[in-house]
Design a protein around this motif. Structure first.
Motif, PDB file in Angstrom:
ATOM      1  N   VAL A  29       1.059  -1.391  -0.088  1.00  0.00           N
ATOM      2  CA  VAL A  29      -0.173  -0.276  -0.186  1.00  0.00           C
ATOM      3  C   VAL A  29       1.244   1.298  -0.208  1.00  0.00           C
ATOM      4  CG1 VAL A  29      -1.872   1.467   1.377  1.00  0.00           C
ATOM      5  CG2 VAL A  29      -1.741  -1.056   0.898  1.00  0.00           C
ATOM      6  N   MET A  30       2.289   1.675   0.489  1.00  0.00           N
ATOM      7  CA  MET A  30       2.882   2.099   0.810  1.00  0.00           C
ATOM      8  C   MET A  30       3.294   2.092  -0.693  1.00  0.00           C
ATOM      9  SD  MET A  30       5.288   2.524   4.041  1.00  0.00           S
ATOM     10  CE  MET A  30       5.218   0.950   4.430  1.00  0.00           C
ATOM     11  N   HIS A  31       3.319   2.059  -1.237  1.00  0.00           N
ATOM     12  CA  HIS A  31       4.548   1.499  -2.463  1.00  0.00           C
ATOM     13  C   HIS A  31       2.758   2.487  -3.349  1.00  0.00           C
ATOM     14  CE1 HIS A  31       5.154   0.830  -6.799  1.00  0.00           C
ATOM     15  NE2 HIS A  31       3.786   0.217  -7.418  1.00  0.00           N
ATOM     16  N   ASP A  32       1.396   2.254  -3.435  1.00  0.00           N
ATOM     17  CA  ASP A  32       0.932   2.471  -4.399  1.00  0.00           C
ATOM     18  C   ASP A  32      -0.073   3.201  -3.563  1.00  0.00           C
ATOM     19  OD1 ASP A  32      -0.216   0.002  -5.386  1.00  0.00           O
ATOM     20  OD2 ASP A  32      -1.327  -0.515  -4.029  1.00  0.00           O
ATOM     21  N   TYR A  33       0.154   4.043  -2.605  1.00  0.00           N
ATOM     22  CA  TYR A  33      -0.061   5.343  -2.296  1.00  0.00           C
ATOM     23  C   TYR A  33       1.418   6.640  -2.904  1.00  0.00           C
ATOM     24  CZ  TYR A  33      -0.431   9.156   1.308  1.00  0.00           C
ATOM     25  OH  TYR A  33      -0.959  10.341   2.101  1.00  0.00           O
ATOM     26  N   GLY A  34       2.591   5.650  -3.006  1.00  0.00           N
ATOM     27  CA  GLY A  34       3.300   6.495  -4.075  1.00  0.00           C
ATOM     28  C   GLY A  34       3.188   6.400  -5.111  1.00  0.00           C
ATOM     29  N   VAL A  35       2.126   5.951  -5.678  1.00  0.00           N
ATOM     30  CA  VAL A  35       2.101   6.062  -7.254  1.00  0.00           C
ATOM     31  C   VAL A  35       1.145   7.269  -7.069  1.00  0.00           C
ATOM     32  CG1 VAL A  35       0.703   5.061  -8.995  1.00  0.00           C
ATOM     33  CG2 VAL A  35       2.499   4.023  -7.960  1.00  0.00           C
ATOM     34  N   PHE A  36       0.256   7.399  -5.858  1.00  0.00           N
ATOM     35  CA  PHE A  36      -0.797   7.867  -6.586  1.00  0.00           C
ATOM     36  C   PHE A  36      -0.283   9.339  -5.930  1.00  0.00           C
ATOM     37  CE2 PHE A  36      -3.638  10.455  -3.331  1.00  0.00           C
ATOM     38  CZ  PHE A  36      -4.895  10.239  -4.172  1.00  0.00           C
ATOM     39  N   LEU A  37       0.779   9.144  -5.441  1.00  0.00           N
ATOM     40  CA  LEU A  37       1.014  10.860  -5.000  1.00  0.00           C
ATOM     41  C   LEU A  37       1.440  11.391  -5.868  1.00  0.00           C
ATOM     42  CD1 LEU A  37       2.951  10.164  -1.309  1.00  0.00           C
ATOM     43  CD2 LEU A  37       0.618  11.721  -2.336  1.00  0.00           C
ATOM     44  N   ALA A  38       2.280  10.085  -6.983  1.00  0.00           N
ATOM     45  CA  ALA A  38       3.093  10.932  -7.854  1.00  0.00           C
ATOM     46  C   ALA A  38       2.080  11.631  -8.560  1.00  0.00           C
ATOM     47  CB  ALA A  38       4.285  10.036  -8.217  1.00  0.00           C
ATOM     48  N   GLU A  39       1.000  10.484  -9.244  1.00  0.00           N
ATOM     49  CA  GLU A  39       0.310  10.841 -10.166  1.00  0.00           C
ATOM     50  C   GLU A  39      -0.300  11.934  -9.756  1.00  0.00           C
ATOM     51  OE1 GLU A  39      -2.515   7.651 -10.341  1.00  0.00           O
ATOM     52  OE2 GLU A  39      -0.639   6.166 -11.659  1.00  0.00           O
ATOM     53  N   ASN A  40      -0.744  12.569  -8.886  1.00  0.00           N
ATOM     54  CA  ASN A  40      -1.392  14.024  -8.691  1.00  0.00           C
ATOM     55  C   ASN A  40      -0.562  14.927  -8.419  1.00  0.00           C
ATOM     56  OD1 ASN A  40      -4.752  13.188  -7.600  1.00  0.00           O
ATOM     57  ND2 ASN A  40      -3.572  10.862  -7.266  1.00  0.00           N
ATOM     58  N   GLY A  41       0.461  14.895  -8.754  1.00  0.00           N
ATOM     59  CA  GLY A  41       1.310  15.843  -8.534  1.00  0.00           C
ATOM     60  C   GLY A  41       2.327  16.262  -6.918  1.00  0.00           C
ATOM     61  N   HIS A  42       2.188  15.258  -6.570  1.00  0.00           N
ATOM     62  CA  HIS A  42       3.510  15.719  -5.355  1.00  0.00           C
ATOM     63  C   HIS A  42       4.793  14.655  -5.075  1.00  0.00           C
ATOM     64  CE1 HIS A  42      -0.441  17.633  -3.549  1.00  0.00           C
ATOM     65  NE2 HIS A  42      -1.171  16.447  -4.483  1.00  0.00           N
ATOM     66  N   ARG A  43       5.596  14.836  -6.142  1.00  0.00           N
ATOM     67  CA  ARG A  43       6.916  14.293  -6.357  1.00  0.00           C
ATOM     68  C   ARG A  43       7.335  13.895  -4.882  1.00  0.00           C
ATOM     69  NH1 ARG A  43       5.864  11.749 -11.197  1.00  0.00           N
ATOM     70  NH2 ARG A  43       7.221  11.970 -12.645  1.00  0.00           N
ATOM     71  N   GLU A  44       7.925  14.980  -4.322  1.00  0.00           N
ATOM     72  CA  GLU A  44       8.535  15.191  -2.868  1.00  0.00           C
ATOM     73  C   GLU A  44       7.814  14.074  -2.027  1.00  0.00           C
ATOM     74  OE1 GLU A  44       9.748  18.672  -1.826  1.00  0.00           O
ATOM     75  OE2 GLU A  44      10.785  19.089  -3.424  1.00  0.00           O
ATOM     76  N   ARG A  45       6.534  14.044  -1.937  1.00  0.00           N
ATOM     77  CA  ARG A  45       5.311  13.230  -1.474  1.00  0.00           C
ATOM     78  C   ARG A  45       5.912  11.654  -1.853  1.00  0.00           C
ATOM     79  NH1 ARG A  45       0.338  14.950   0.046  1.00  0.00           N
ATOM     80  NH2 ARG A  45       0.263  13.781   1.275  1.00  0.00           N
ATOM     81  N   ALA A  46       5.888  11.340  -3.279  1.00  0.00           N
ATOM     82  CA  ALA A  46       5.748  10.199  -3.391  1.00  0.00           C
ATOM     83  C   ALA A  46       7.412  10.035  -3.479  1.00  0.00           C
ATOM     84  CB  ALA A  46       5.546  10.709  -4.876  1.00  0.00           C
ATOM     85  N   GLU A  47       7.685  10.181  -3.458  1.00  0.00           N
ATOM     86  CA  GLU A  47       9.353   9.842  -3.062  1.00  0.00           C
ATOM     87  C   GLU A  47      10.419   9.448  -1.678  1.00  0.00           C
ATOM     88  OE1 GLU A  47      14.460  11.271  -3.551  1.00  0.00           O
ATOM     89  OE2 GLU A  47      12.872  12.599  -4.975  1.00  0.00           O
ATOM     90  N   GLU A  48       8.806  10.245  -0.709  1.00  0.00           N
ATOM     91  CA  GLU A  48       9.099   9.902   0.465  1.00  0.00           C
ATOM     92  C   GLU A  48       8.456   8.314   0.862  1.00  0.00           C
ATOM     93  OE1 GLU A  48       6.990  11.030   4.860  1.00  0.00           O
ATOM     94  OE2 GLU A  48       8.093  13.079   3.040  1.00  0.00           O
ATOM     95  N   MET A  49       7.990   8.185   0.230  1.00  0.00           N
ATOM     96  CA  MET A  49       6.778   7.534   0.264  1.00  0.00           C
ATOM     97  C   MET A  49       7.585   5.425  -0.229  1.00  0.00           C
ATOM     98  SD  MET A  49       3.932   5.706   2.112  1.00  0.00           S
ATOM     99  CE  MET A  49       3.951   7.062   2.768  1.00  0.00           C
ATOM    100  N   TYR A  50       7.766   6.237  -0.944  1.00  0.00           N
ATOM    101  CA  TYR A  50       8.523   5.220  -2.301  1.00  0.00           C
ATOM    102  C   TYR A  50       9.432   4.294  -1.218  1.00  0.00           C
ATOM    103  CZ  TYR A  50       5.826   6.158  -6.814  1.00  0.00           C
ATOM    104  OH  TYR A  50       5.468   6.702  -7.418  1.00  0.00           O
TER     105      TYR A  50
END
Length: 169
Positions: A29-50
């Motif tokens: 789910v952390m991975h899926d959340y990272g994808v969700f964040l990246a797709e919604n324009g939150h690259r820095e938060r996505a990187e943190e989740m990844y």
């Protein structure tokens, strides 16, 4: 729940449920959340989740970290992430290593990495293998084999290429 809300376009609720599951330590789910964040324009938060998902052993997140590093020009760090993912048995990572080798004009490296990913069952890598062999080797039977395998695995460009190959007199 998060994916259901995401599919419905309810971004706020989706994020709430992704965050809850991620806070509970669920790696996938952390991975899926990272994808969700990246797709919604939150690259820095996505990187943190990844990074959190990668620490939990999620190889796809390792690859996504590598891709984010590449975007920033951090090719060495990207390579480390791709290798780390490959070390877990995630052969898709070899596709990215091959792409990087090709960008460096390392044709042998590109073919070698593409072969690992293609042998691992990745349809895009199968088609990439065919294209590399078509461009740099004289082995039409091997090209045909990889195009056919990629097409059978559902890769659309390979399906079109196979159709064109079969139309030849």
């Amino acid at each position: 729940m998060a994916m259901t809300f995401d599919a419905r376009g309810d971004v706020e609720r989706a994020e709430l449920w992704y965050q809850r599951a991620a806070d509970a330590g669920h790696g996938p789910v952390m991975h899926d959340y990272g994808v969700f964040l990246a797709e919604n324009g939150h690259r820095e938060r996505a990187e943190e989740m990844y990074r959190r998902a990668a620490a939990a052993g999620q190889a796809p997140s390792m690859c996504n970290l590598g891709l984010l590093c590449e975007e920033r020009g951090g090719h060495e760090e990207a390579g480390r992430w791709f290798h780390r993912a490959l070390d877990t048995g995630y052969t898709r990572a070899a596709f990215y290593l091959g792409r990087a080798a090709h960008a460096r004009d390392d044709v042998d490296g590109a073919i070698g990495w593409a072969r690992i990913a293609a042998d691992g069952g990745d349809p895009e890598s199968m088609y990439t293998m065919a294209r590399l062999l078509q461009s740099y080797a004289d082995d039409s039977a091997e090209v045909q084999r990889w195009v056919t395998l990629a097409a059978q695995a559902g890769q659309p460009d390979a399906q079109e290429a196979l159709r064109r190959l079969n139309e030849r007199p």
